[in-house]
Design an enzyme around this catalytic site. Structure first.
Site, PDB file in Angstrom:
ATOM      1  N   ARG A  23      67.281  69.542  56.246  1.00  0.00           N
ATOM      2  CA  ARG A  23      68.341  70.436  55.740  1.00  0.00           C
ATOM      3  C   ARG A  23      69.265  69.677  54.778  1.00  0.00           C
ATOM      4  O   ARG A  23      69.174  69.835  53.574  1.00  0.00           O
ATOM      5  CB  ARG A  23      69.129  71.026  56.923  1.00  0.00           C
ATOM      6  CG  ARG A  23      69.878  72.296  56.599  1.00  0.00           C
ATOM      7  CD  ARG A  23      71.096  72.126  55.698  1.00  0.00           C
ATOM      8  NE  ARG A  23      72.128  71.254  56.246  1.00  0.00           N
ATOM      9  CZ  ARG A  23      73.212  70.878  55.571  1.00  0.00           C
ATOM     10  NH1 ARG A  23      73.398  71.285  54.327  1.00  0.00           N
ATOM     11  NH2 ARG A  23      74.097  70.067  56.120  1.00  0.00           N
ATOM     12  N   ASP A  24      70.118  68.830  55.309  1.00  0.00           N
ATOM     13  CA  ASP A  24      71.095  68.149  54.454  1.00  0.00           C
ATOM     14  C   ASP A  24      70.383  67.329  53.378  1.00  0.00           C
ATOM     15  O   ASP A  24      70.826  67.265  52.234  1.00  0.00           O
ATOM     16  CB  ASP A  24      71.989  67.251  55.320  1.00  0.00           C
ATOM     17  CG  ASP A  24      73.175  66.699  54.545  1.00  0.00           C
ATOM     18  OD1 ASP A  24      73.554  67.295  53.529  1.00  0.00           O
ATOM     19  OD2 ASP A  24      73.718  65.664  54.955  1.00  0.00           O
ATOM     20  N   HIS A 216      77.274  58.794  55.138  1.00  0.00           N
ATOM     21  CA  HIS A 216      76.476  58.551  53.939  1.00  0.00           C
ATOM     22  C   HIS A 216      76.608  57.069  53.584  1.00  0.00           C
ATOM     23  O   HIS A 216      77.620  56.444  53.888  1.00  0.00           O
ATOM     24  CB  HIS A 216      76.991  59.423  52.786  1.00  0.00           C
ATOM     25  CG  HIS A 216      76.557  60.852  52.894  1.00  0.00           C
ATOM     26  ND1 HIS A 216      76.215  61.613  51.813  1.00  0.00           N
ATOM     27  CD2 HIS A 216      76.388  61.653  53.969  1.00  0.00           C
ATOM     28  CE1 HIS A 216      75.867  62.830  52.210  1.00  0.00           C
ATOM     29  NE2 HIS A 216      75.969  62.884  53.526  1.00  0.00           N
ATOM     30  N   CYS A 247      73.058  63.669  45.875  1.00  0.00           N
ATOM     31  CA  CYS A 247      72.528  64.366  44.715  1.00  0.00           C
ATOM     32  C   CYS A 247      71.879  63.368  43.785  1.00  0.00           C
ATOM     33  O   CYS A 247      72.541  62.485  43.260  1.00  0.00           O
ATOM     34  CB  CYS A 247      73.636  65.131  44.005  1.00  0.00           C
ATOM     35  SG  CYS A 247      72.990  66.026  42.608  1.00  0.00           S
TER      36      CYS A 247
HETATM   37 ZN    ZN Z   1      75.147  64.472  54.544  1.00  0.00          ZN
END
Ligand code: ZN
Length: 311
Positions: A23-24, A216, A247
């Site tokens: 998902r993420d 992250h 991204c």
């Molecule tokens: Zn994340």
């Protein structure tokens, strides 16, 4: 303690990892075919991981990467013993997730107003009102509701986020019936210092609410943050296979901490995750093949430290 071994102090003996790559991770990569998503979910289901964030039910125009969430979930093998969850932005998404059979559902709010407005065009307070309604709907349907507080460790628009502001959001969502709360380091601004501040601020007021941390590795601090959190007694973490996500179009925006890097470190510390690292590395290689770019995981590149080079 065996002679020559390092005393790691009072650390948990077991940690629960939630794999968020499907998902993420994939939501922040260029779109991949449905069939590839299913293969990744199935590979991850066989690693022994206890929890997988499988899909999000969002409007396809907002996030085209998740437009096929229903198809992906219908085709995926639901592995016995794995808890699968889905993320939803609103009532419509919640209805889709419930209809698809999910019983663990996540909703998101940012800790900072500017980030929340950029994301959903609402103030934090307005989002919290929406979330109160969503939590009630989910619980009425027999599902659990987790509130993800993104930008908990810093906001790319506002900078430092006051840990007391994060704790106040927790006050509100716990009062509204949230089952769990997680803290997202959305753009990789967390450091051990910030982790300590946020966890302490929340724990003071909510000693019993299950907390999960989501890091992250944008600035290389993710594993240090995990270690700090372990020392604070946190036993639940999100991680993304291969480090999927972030991204790839934004410079420097590396993604979630790689699951195999977390597992590799934890196992060496004698902390159980239930995960088979070899199977996880196979899934990481598959993730890399699926997105067609080199993923940032050092353990995927170099192999585990127990894998020796022929002399
Ligand atoms: Zn994340």
């Amino acid at each position: 303690m065996i002679k020559g071994e390092v005393d790691m102090g009072e650390l948990p003996s077991r940690v629960s990892i939630r794999e968020v790559g499907p998902r993420d991770g994939l939501q922040n990569e260029a779109p991949v075919p449905t069939e590839a998503k299913v293969r990744l979910l199935d590979a991850l289901g066989r690693t022994g991981v206890g929890r997988i964030e499988a899909v999000s039910f969002v409007h396809p125009k907002a996030i085209p990467q998740m437009a096929d969430a229903d198809e992906v979930w219908a085709a995926a093998t639901k592995v016995d013993g794995v808890r699968y969850s889905a993320l939803v932005p609103n009532t419509r998404g919640a209805q889709r997730a419930l209809a698809a059979g999910f019983t663990e559902i996540e909703v998101v709010v940012s800790a900072s107003d500017t980030h929340n407005r950029r994301n959903v065009n609402r103030s934090v307070d307005e989002s919290l009102d929406d979330i109160a309604v969503l939590i009630a709907e989910l619980r009425a349907a027999g599902a659990t509701a987790e509130v993800i507080v993104s930008t908990s460790f810093g906001c790319p628009y506002e900078g430092d986020v006051d840990p007391r502001a994060v704790a106040r959001i927790v006050d509100r969502v716990v009062a509204d019936g949230a089952d769990r709360v997680s803290f997202g380091d959305t753009t990789g601004m967390a450091t051990p210092h910030r982790v300590q501040a946020v966890v302490t601020a929340v724990r003071e007021r909510h000693p019993d609410v299950p907390l999960l941390l989501h890091f992250h590795n944008t600035r290389g601090t993710a594993l240090a943050n995990v270690l700090t959190a372990l020392e604070l007694g946190i036993t639940e973490f999100d991680a993304s296979v291969g480090g999927l996500g972030g991204c790839p179009y934004a410079p420097g925006a590396t993604g979630n901490v790689a699951t195999e890097e977390v597992v590799h470190m934890l196992h060496d510390m004698g902390i159980d995750t239930g995960i088979d690292l070899d199977a996880l590395l196979e899934a990481a290689a598959l993730a890399e093949e699926i997105v067609g770019r080199e993923l940032p995981s050092g353990v995927l590149r170099a192999g585990p430290r127990t894998r020796l080079v022929r002399a």
